[in-house]
Design an enzyme around this catalytic site. Structure first.
Site, PDB file in Angstrom:
ATOM      1  N   LYS A 201      -0.395  30.473  42.169  1.00 47.60           N
ATOM      2  CA  LYS A 201      -0.065  31.396  41.078  1.00 47.60           C
ATOM      3  C   LYS A 201      -0.565  32.781  41.441  1.00 47.60           C
ATOM      4  O   LYS A 201      -1.749  32.980  41.694  1.00 47.60           O
ATOM      5  CB  LYS A 201      -0.700  30.906  39.784  1.00 47.60           C
ATOM      6  CG  LYS A 201      -0.450  31.846  38.617  1.00 47.60           C
ATOM      7  CD  LYS A 201      -0.864  31.231  37.299  1.00 47.60           C
ATOM      8  CE  LYS A 201      -0.733  32.250  36.196  1.00 47.60           C
ATOM      9  NZ  LYS A 201      -1.106  31.709  34.889  1.00 47.60           N
ATOM     10  N   ARG A 211       2.889  38.922  28.058  1.00 44.36           N
ATOM     11  CA  ARG A 211       1.749  39.497  27.331  1.00 44.36           C
ATOM     12  C   ARG A 211       2.138  39.773  25.885  1.00 44.36           C
ATOM     13  O   ARG A 211       1.336  39.604  24.970  1.00 44.36           O
ATOM     14  CB  ARG A 211       1.262  40.783  28.017  1.00 44.36           C
ATOM     15  CG  ARG A 211       0.858  40.593  29.478  1.00 44.36           C
ATOM     16  CD  ARG A 211      -0.580  40.085  29.611  1.00 44.36           C
ATOM     17  NE  ARG A 211      -0.756  39.280  30.812  1.00 44.36           N
ATOM     18  CZ  ARG A 211      -1.067  39.753  32.023  1.00 44.36           C
ATOM     19  NH1 ARG A 211      -1.273  41.038  32.187  1.00 44.36           N
ATOM     20  NH2 ARG A 211      -1.200  38.939  33.042  1.00 44.36           N
ATOM     21  N   ARG A 222      -5.878  40.226  36.473  1.00 39.22           N
ATOM     22  CA  ARG A 222      -6.422  38.914  36.843  1.00 39.22           C
ATOM     23  C   ARG A 222      -6.594  38.773  38.352  1.00 39.22           C
ATOM     24  O   ARG A 222      -6.552  37.676  38.890  1.00 39.22           O
ATOM     25  CB  ARG A 222      -5.465  37.820  36.352  1.00 39.22           C
ATOM     26  CG  ARG A 222      -5.124  37.886  34.875  1.00 39.22           C
ATOM     27  CD  ARG A 222      -4.569  36.560  34.398  1.00 39.22           C
ATOM     28  NE  ARG A 222      -3.875  36.643  33.122  1.00 39.22           N
ATOM     29  CZ  ARG A 222      -4.479  36.819  31.954  1.00 39.22           C
ATOM     30  NH1 ARG A 222      -5.783  36.952  31.890  1.00 39.22           N
ATOM     31  NH2 ARG A 222      -3.774  36.875  30.844  1.00 39.22           N
ATOM     32  N   GLU A 238      -4.327  26.749  48.582  1.00 40.91           N
ATOM     33  CA  GLU A 238      -4.460  26.435  47.153  1.00 40.91           C
ATOM     34  C   GLU A 238      -3.749  25.124  46.799  1.00 40.91           C
ATOM     35  O   GLU A 238      -4.275  24.296  46.055  1.00 40.91           O
ATOM     36  CB  GLU A 238      -3.864  27.572  46.304  1.00 40.91           C
ATOM     37  CG  GLU A 238      -4.715  28.831  46.246  1.00 40.91           C
ATOM     38  CD  GLU A 238      -5.934  28.674  45.332  1.00 40.91           C
ATOM     39  OE1 GLU A 238      -6.108  27.598  44.716  1.00 40.91           O
ATOM     40  OE2 GLU A 238      -6.722  29.635  45.245  1.00 40.91           O
ATOM     41  N   LYS A 253       4.462  30.143  41.228  1.00 39.47           N
ATOM     42  CA  LYS A 253       4.741  31.056  40.125  1.00 39.47           C
ATOM     43  C   LYS A 253       4.331  32.465  40.497  1.00 39.47           C
ATOM     44  O   LYS A 253       3.232  32.636  41.003  1.00 39.47           O
ATOM     45  CB  LYS A 253       3.936  30.566  38.922  1.00 39.47           C
ATOM     46  CG  LYS A 253       4.044  31.404  37.700  1.00 39.47           C
ATOM     47  CD  LYS A 253       3.158  30.846  36.635  1.00 39.47           C
ATOM     48  CE  LYS A 253       3.191  31.815  35.483  1.00 39.47           C
ATOM     49  NZ  LYS A 253       2.196  31.516  34.493  1.00 39.47           N
ATOM     50  N   SER A 279       8.509  35.412  32.666  1.00 36.95           N
ATOM     51  CA  SER A 279       9.014  36.318  31.640  1.00 36.95           C
ATOM     52  C   SER A 279       9.676  37.571  32.205  1.00 36.95           C
ATOM     53  O   SER A 279      10.719  37.999  31.712  1.00 36.95           O
ATOM     54  CB  SER A 279       7.874  36.700  30.701  1.00 36.95           C
ATOM     55  OG  SER A 279       6.796  37.279  31.421  1.00 36.95           O
ATOM     56  N   TYR A 318      13.070  30.198  30.640  1.00 33.39           N
ATOM     57  CA  TYR A 318      13.317  30.444  29.213  1.00 33.39           C
ATOM     58  C   TYR A 318      14.780  30.185  28.852  1.00 33.39           C
ATOM     59  O   TYR A 318      15.133  30.178  27.688  1.00 33.39           O
ATOM     60  CB  TYR A 318      12.876  31.866  28.844  1.00 33.39           C
ATOM     61  CG  TYR A 318      11.377  32.038  29.069  1.00 33.39           C
ATOM     62  CD1 TYR A 318      10.464  31.560  28.139  1.00 33.39           C
ATOM     63  CD2 TYR A 318      10.883  32.614  30.241  1.00 33.39           C
ATOM     64  CE1 TYR A 318       9.098  31.670  28.352  1.00 33.39           C
ATOM     65  CE2 TYR A 318       9.518  32.723  30.467  1.00 33.39           C
ATOM     66  CZ  TYR A 318       8.636  32.247  29.523  1.00 33.39           C
ATOM     67  OH  TYR A 318       7.279  32.336  29.737  1.00 33.39           O
TER      68      TYR A 318
HETATM   69  C1  PBG Z   1      -1.626  31.700  31.588  1.00 33.50           C
HETATM   70  C2  PBG Z   1      -0.173  31.891  31.822  1.00 33.50           C
HETATM   71  C3  PBG Z   1       0.521  33.089  32.019  1.00 33.50           C
HETATM   72  C4  PBG Z   1       1.867  32.750  32.159  1.00 33.50           C
HETATM   73  C5  PBG Z   1       1.965  31.368  32.042  1.00 33.50           C
HETATM   74  N1  PBG Z   1       0.694  30.846  31.864  1.00 33.50           N
HETATM   75  C6  PBG Z   1       0.018  34.483  32.000  1.00 33.50           C
HETATM   76  C7  PBG Z   1      -0.832  34.963  33.092  1.00 33.50           C
HETATM   77  O1  PBG Z   1      -1.225  34.235  33.984  1.00 33.50           O
HETATM   78  O2  PBG Z   1      -1.161  36.174  33.067  1.00 33.50           O
HETATM   79  C8  PBG Z   1       2.981  33.706  32.384  1.00 33.50           C
HETATM   80  C9  PBG Z   1       4.362  33.150  32.142  1.00 33.50           C
HETATM   81  C10 PBG Z   1       5.435  34.179  32.091  1.00 33.50           C
HETATM   82  O3  PBG Z   1       5.249  35.363  32.434  1.00 33.50           O
HETATM   83  O4  PBG Z   1       6.549  33.801  31.700  1.00 33.50           O
HETATM   84  N2  PBG Z   1      -1.854  31.163  30.289  1.00 33.50           N
END
Ligand code: PBG
Length: 333
Positions: A201, A211, A222, A238, A253, A279, A318
């Site tokens: 990730k 967000r 992060r 990982e 991801k 997203s 989505y």
């Molecule tokens: C963490 C999480 C995130 C997403 C899924 N799980 C946010 C992040 O890591 O900042 C993002 C998913 C998306 O952007 O569609 N709870």
């Protein structure tokens, strides 16, 4: 030895001549069962709320979540990935482990609503629950405390299993999180609860619209726990660690900007591989389509097909319910 054929004997276009031939020789197909729908449920709502940056996606109430989930399941989606947005946040994300916390009660609602007709998954991460928006708890100086966070994740995993999750999606990128969660599940008798590891990730700007979807409190970024987009080899490390710690499925991801990583992972593990079309990937396509700049429906299928072709068996998107419905309708023809 026969020499490789060449034009004019060999004509690759023969295999593209008719829709029926193209259909027969298609190497990658989409199926509703491969698609997982991420969903948002928000405690403080009395009506479902649309999201500006993700047209067509809603923050749900407990009630609207149930009906939207039932619709997605009847369209045939392979699973639902649930995110909860609590009314109260604190430094340790207490609502994540409270049996009455929004994510946990919504999981029980969905377990009752859809029974065993789909796979019920929950995001296992603290960022929706903390008042600082980080995925873990903080040290006195404000760093994300890896090992203290694991204690919270252990408890969260058990709460989600008790609430009816089939799979817990470890998405916080803490070292040792899969092993910690697996041990906690086993110790509490949840031997069959599955760990769906967000294994590779990346710290990605493609999460921007998410967000808004979770009313994120995060300031900063992060990058001290999610991976640097520059690194390909690190993903292998990982993923190998997560599999060694007991991950039942692994995920890459975001998806489309990381197809090289996805392809590496698909070639190196013996567990199912998923990718999350996040997203920002959704928002860019919806925005361009709203401007009339691209063909929305074709791009959706093309991107999902590309993610599958690169090696993802399972795709979180989505558009899962919409695409599942269209695929089912196509098969009836
Ligand atoms: C963490 C999480 C995130 C997403 C899924 N799980 C946010 C992040 O890591 O900042 C993002 C998913 C998306 O952007 O569609 N709870």
């Amino acid at each position: 030895m026969t020499s490789p054929g060449s034009f004019p004997t060999v004509r690759p276009r023969r295999l593209r001549r008719t829709p029926a031939i193209r259909r027969l020789v298609a190497q990658t197909r989409l199926h509703p069962a491969d698609l997982v729908l991420p969903m948002f449920v928000k405690e403080s709502l009395s009506e479902p709320a649309p999201l500006n940056s993700m047209p067509g996606v809603l923050q749900h109430t407990r009630d609207s979540l149930k009906s939207a989930a039932a619709a997605a399941v009847s369209a045939g989606v392979g699973g639902l990935m649930l995110f909860g947005i609590p009314a109260d946040r604190d430094a340790v994300g207490s609502q994540a482990t409270d049996p009455n916390g929004i994510l946990n009660v919504a999981l029980s609602d969905l377990r009752a609503e859809v029974g065993g007709d789909t796979v019920l998954m929950a995001d296992l991460c603290l960022d929706e629950f903390t008042d600082h928006g980080h995925c873990g708890v903080l040290t006195p100086t404000g760093a994300v405390d890896n090992d203290a966070t694991l204690d919270r994740y252990r408890e969260m995993a058990v709460a989600q299993a008790v609430s009816g999750a089939d799979m817990v999606g470890t998405s916080g990128m803490m070292d040792g999180q899969v092993g910690a969660v697996r041990a906690a599940l086993d110790r509490s008798g949840h031997l069959d609860t599955t760990v769906f590891a967000y294994a590779a990730k990346y710290a990605s700007a493609f999460y921007g619209p998410f967000r808004e979807a979770v009313d994120s409190a995060l300031k900063g970024d992060r990058r001290s726990y999610q991976q640097d987009p520059a690194n390909r080899r690190e993903a292998a490390r990982e993923v190998a660690l997560d599999v060694a710690e007991g991950a039942d499925l692994v995920m890459v991801k975001p998806a489309m900007a990381y197809l090289d990583v996805l392809s590496d992972v698909a070639g190196s593990v013996n567990v199912p591989v998923a990718a999350y079309q996040v997203s920002g990937e959704y928002a860019m396509i919806e925005a361009a389509a709203a401007n009339g700049w691209i063909d929305r429906d074709r791009i959706i299928v093309e991107t999902l097909t590309s993610i599958r072709r690169a090696g993802a068996q399972i795709v979180l998107t989505y558009w899962a319910a919409e695409v599942a419905e269209k695929l089912a309708a196509d098969r009836e023809l």
